[in-house]
Motif scaffolding. Structure first.
Motif, PDB file in Angstrom:
ATOM      1  N   ALA A 121     -26.372  10.846  24.525  1.00 15.83           N
ATOM      2  CA  ALA A 121     -27.712  11.563  24.449  1.00 15.83           C
ATOM      3  C   ALA A 121     -28.911  10.344  24.535  1.00 15.83           C
ATOM      4  N   ASN A 122     -28.552   9.251  23.615  1.00 18.29           N
ATOM      5  CA  ASN A 122     -29.748   7.979  23.497  1.00 18.29           C
ATOM      6  C   ASN A 122     -29.863   7.478  25.124  1.00 18.29           C
ATOM      7  N   LEU A 123     -28.899   7.676  25.877  1.00 19.31           N
ATOM      8  CA  LEU A 123     -28.983   7.104  27.145  1.00 19.31           C
ATOM      9  C   LEU A 123     -30.064   8.028  28.231  1.00 19.31           C
ATOM     10  N   ALA A 124     -29.540   9.118  27.677  1.00 21.48           N
ATOM     11  CA  ALA A 124     -30.180  10.197  28.624  1.00 21.48           C
ATOM     12  C   ALA A 124     -31.479  10.633  28.325  1.00 21.48           C
ATOM     13  N   GLY A 125     -31.910  10.180  26.892  1.00 22.17           N
ATOM     14  CA  GLY A 125     -33.130  10.811  26.236  1.00 22.17           C
ATOM     15  C   GLY A 125     -32.991  11.921  25.862  1.00 22.17           C
ATOM     16  N   THR A 126     -32.001  12.392  25.201  1.00 20.83           N
ATOM     17  CA  THR A 126     -31.979  14.003  24.895  1.00 20.83           C
ATOM     18  C   THR A 126     -31.172  14.027  23.590  1.00 20.83           C
ATOM     19  N   VAL A 127     -30.822  15.184  23.078  1.00 22.18           N
ATOM     20  CA  VAL A 127     -30.187  15.409  22.037  1.00 22.18           C
ATOM     21  C   VAL A 127     -28.678  15.603  22.106  1.00 22.18           C
ATOM     22  N   ARG A 128     -27.867  15.383  20.966  1.00 24.78           N
ATOM     23  CA  ARG A 128     -26.265  15.366  21.468  1.00 24.78           C
ATOM     24  C   ARG A 128     -26.070  16.624  21.642  1.00 24.78           C
ATOM     25  N   GLU A 129     -26.484  17.813  21.121  1.00 23.22           N
ATOM     26  CA  GLU A 129     -25.917  19.186  21.592  1.00 23.22           C
ATOM     27  C   GLU A 129     -25.995  19.253  22.928  1.00 23.22           C
ATOM     28  N   SER A 130     -26.879  18.832  23.672  1.00 28.16           N
ATOM     29  CA  SER A 130     -27.269  19.136  25.294  1.00 28.16           C
ATOM     30  C   SER A 130     -26.068  18.315  25.902  1.00 28.16           C
ATOM     31  N   VAL A 131     -25.591  16.909  25.485  1.00 27.71           N
ATOM     32  CA  VAL A 131     -24.701  16.263  26.045  1.00 27.71           C
ATOM     33  C   VAL A 131     -23.131  17.191  25.901  1.00 27.71           C
ATOM     34  N   THR A 132     -22.812  17.580  24.562  1.00 33.50           N
ATOM     35  CA  THR A 132     -21.862  18.445  24.455  1.00 33.50           C
ATOM     36  C   THR A 132     -21.690  19.551  25.458  1.00 33.50           C
ATOM     37  N   LYS A 133     -22.841  20.294  25.514  1.00 36.76           N
ATOM     38  CA  LYS A 133     -22.824  21.427  26.539  1.00 36.76           C
ATOM     39  C   LYS A 133     -22.418  20.925  27.930  1.00 36.76           C
ATOM     40  N   VAL A 134     -23.213  19.991  28.270  1.00 36.73           N
ATOM     41  CA  VAL A 134     -23.120  19.707  29.723  1.00 36.73           C
ATOM     42  C   VAL A 134     -21.777  19.038  29.952  1.00 36.73           C
ATOM     43  N   TYR A 151     -37.813   7.042  36.490  1.00 37.86           N
ATOM     44  CA  TYR A 151     -37.931   8.011  37.351  1.00 37.86           C
ATOM     45  C   TYR A 151     -37.089   9.445  36.844  1.00 37.86           C
ATOM     46  N   ASP A 152     -35.803   8.928  36.564  1.00 35.13           N
ATOM     47  CA  ASP A 152     -34.912  10.076  35.809  1.00 35.13           C
ATOM     48  C   ASP A 152     -35.317  10.839  34.515  1.00 35.13           C
ATOM     49  N   LEU A 153     -35.913   9.913  33.750  1.00 38.49           N
ATOM     50  CA  LEU A 153     -36.544  10.379  32.531  1.00 38.49           C
ATOM     51  C   LEU A 153     -37.821  11.495  32.729  1.00 38.49           C
ATOM     52  N   THR A 154     -38.350  10.854  33.943  1.00 39.75           N
ATOM     53  CA  THR A 154     -39.693  11.557  34.097  1.00 39.75           C
ATOM     54  C   THR A 154     -39.614  12.824  34.816  1.00 39.75           C
ATOM     55  N   PHE A 155     -38.667  12.849  35.893  1.00 37.52           N
ATOM     56  CA  PHE A 155     -38.730  13.965  36.820  1.00 37.52           C
ATOM     57  C   PHE A 155     -37.645  14.953  36.752  1.00 37.52           C
ATOM     58  N   LEU A 156     -36.326  14.491  36.195  1.00 34.92           N
ATOM     59  CA  LEU A 156     -35.256  15.301  36.201  1.00 34.92           C
ATOM     60  C   LEU A 156     -35.033  16.057  34.621  1.00 34.92           C
ATOM     61  N   ASP A 157     -34.463  17.400  34.867  1.00 34.28           N
ATOM     62  CA  ASP A 157     -34.449  18.063  33.552  1.00 34.28           C
ATOM     63  C   ASP A 157     -33.049  17.369  32.935  1.00 34.28           C
ATOM     64  N   VAL A 158     -32.871  17.867  31.805  1.00 30.90           N
ATOM     65  CA  VAL A 158     -31.895  17.508  30.731  1.00 30.90           C
ATOM     66  C   VAL A 158     -30.442  17.242  31.289  1.00 30.90           C
ATOM     67  N   ARG A 159     -29.877  18.429  32.011  1.00 34.94           N
ATOM     68  CA  ARG A 159     -28.636  18.638  32.532  1.00 34.94           C
ATOM     69  C   ARG A 159     -28.404  17.382  33.471  1.00 34.94           C
ATOM     70  N   MET A 160     -29.428  17.190  34.364  1.00 31.53           N
ATOM     71  CA  MET A 160     -29.400  16.338  35.363  1.00 31.53           C
ATOM     72  C   MET A 160     -29.264  15.008  34.837  1.00 31.53           C
ATOM     73  N   ARG A 161     -30.072  14.650  33.939  1.00 32.38           N
ATOM     74  CA  ARG A 161     -30.121  13.351  33.322  1.00 32.38           C
ATOM     75  C   ARG A 161     -28.798  12.779  32.644  1.00 32.38           C
ATOM     76  N   ILE A 162     -28.239  13.813  32.073  1.00 31.88           N
ATOM     77  CA  ILE A 162     -26.985  13.491  31.375  1.00 31.88           C
ATOM     78  C   ILE A 162     -25.871  13.450  32.642  1.00 31.88           C
ATOM     79  N   ILE A 163     -25.894  14.082  33.713  1.00 23.20           N
ATOM     80  CA  ILE A 163     -24.951  13.864  34.866  1.00 23.20           C
ATOM     81  C   ILE A 163     -25.217  12.527  35.337  1.00 23.20           C
TER      82      ILE A 163
END
Length: 231
Positions: free
Chosen positions: A184-197, A142-154
């Motif tokens: 990032a691999n846990l949240a399905g995103t890229v490293r730069e997004s994790v660093t920012k959040v 559900y998280d990977l499908t419906f949440l934006d990147v920032r919320m997935r990381i949180i």
């Protein structure tokens, strides 16, 4: 194998067993040590073993179009591979790899099945454990499908705090050193997004990072960032 009994008592599958029953099943386990970076099994391998971690960290992941997606992280006291205890001939749905040197007890299905026939209450606990894993998997989907990147990381940080948090220096510390790429691999995103959040969460004083360890200063404030539940 008596040293294994306290570990088994904290595993949901075995929590209803008496001391005598635990002493009977403990010798069926085999103690093994895996170096950091060891592949315990690959996705698609035939599975017939259950794994119980005494010490160390194991990641469970899949490769999707050459990108690693981490499905779960397990450490001391955790278990994985429980599906192989239920049905013969199942193949592994993901790959398991050690993130540090790990001591792991293994139990083969044939040995467990003989014990299961004498202790049917294990069946219910095994079913409950699998249902809990399924619930968590559905939440991740559900998280990977419906949440934006920032919320997935949180939510990944929050889940790690719940599953691997210990109290240290008066705050909740995620007891696991993880790189930004692994998060990032846990949240399905890229490293730069994790660093920012993570930087934003630090600026809001919700988390603190010291020596690559994440401390949760305000878990309730983090939960308030979650989207409202759907009706």
């Amino acid at each position: 194998m008596r040293k294994l009994i306290p570990l088994l008592q904290n595993v949901p599958i075995f929590q209803d067993l008496t001391t005598n029953e635990l002493e009977a099943i403990a010798p069926l386990f085999v103690e093994r040590t895996f170096k950091k970076g060891t592949i315990i099994f690959f996705e698609g391998d035939l599975g017939d073993e259950f794994f119980l971690i005494e010490s160390g960290v194991v990641k469970i992941y899949r490769i999707d179009y050459a990108k690693e997606i981490i499905l779960a992280l397990f450490r001391d006291g955790d278990f994985f591979g429980e599906m192989s205890l239920i049905q013969k001939g199942l193949t592994r749905s993901a790959t398991a790899e050690t993130l540090e040197t790990s001591t792991i007890y293994t139990l083969v299905r044939s040995e467990f099945y003989q014990f299961l026939e004498r202790t049917p209450k294990l069946s219910l606990r095994l079913l409950e454990a699998n249902m809990e894993r399924l619930r968590k998997a559905n939440e991740q989907i559900y998280d990977l499908t419906f949440l934006d990147v920032r919320m997935r990381i949180i939510k990944v940080v929050h889940r790690l705090a719940e599953e691997h948090g210990i109290i240290k220096q008066g705050n909740l510390m995620i007891n696991m050193k993880l790189t930004h790429q692994q998060l990032a691999n846990l949240a399905g995103t890229v490293r730069e997004s994790v660093t920012k959040v993570l930087q934003e969460l630090q600026e809001d004083q919700i988390i603190t990072i010291q020596k690559k360890m994440i401390y949760i200063n305000n878990l309730e404030a983090m939960k308030k960032l979650f989207p409202p539940p759907t009706s």
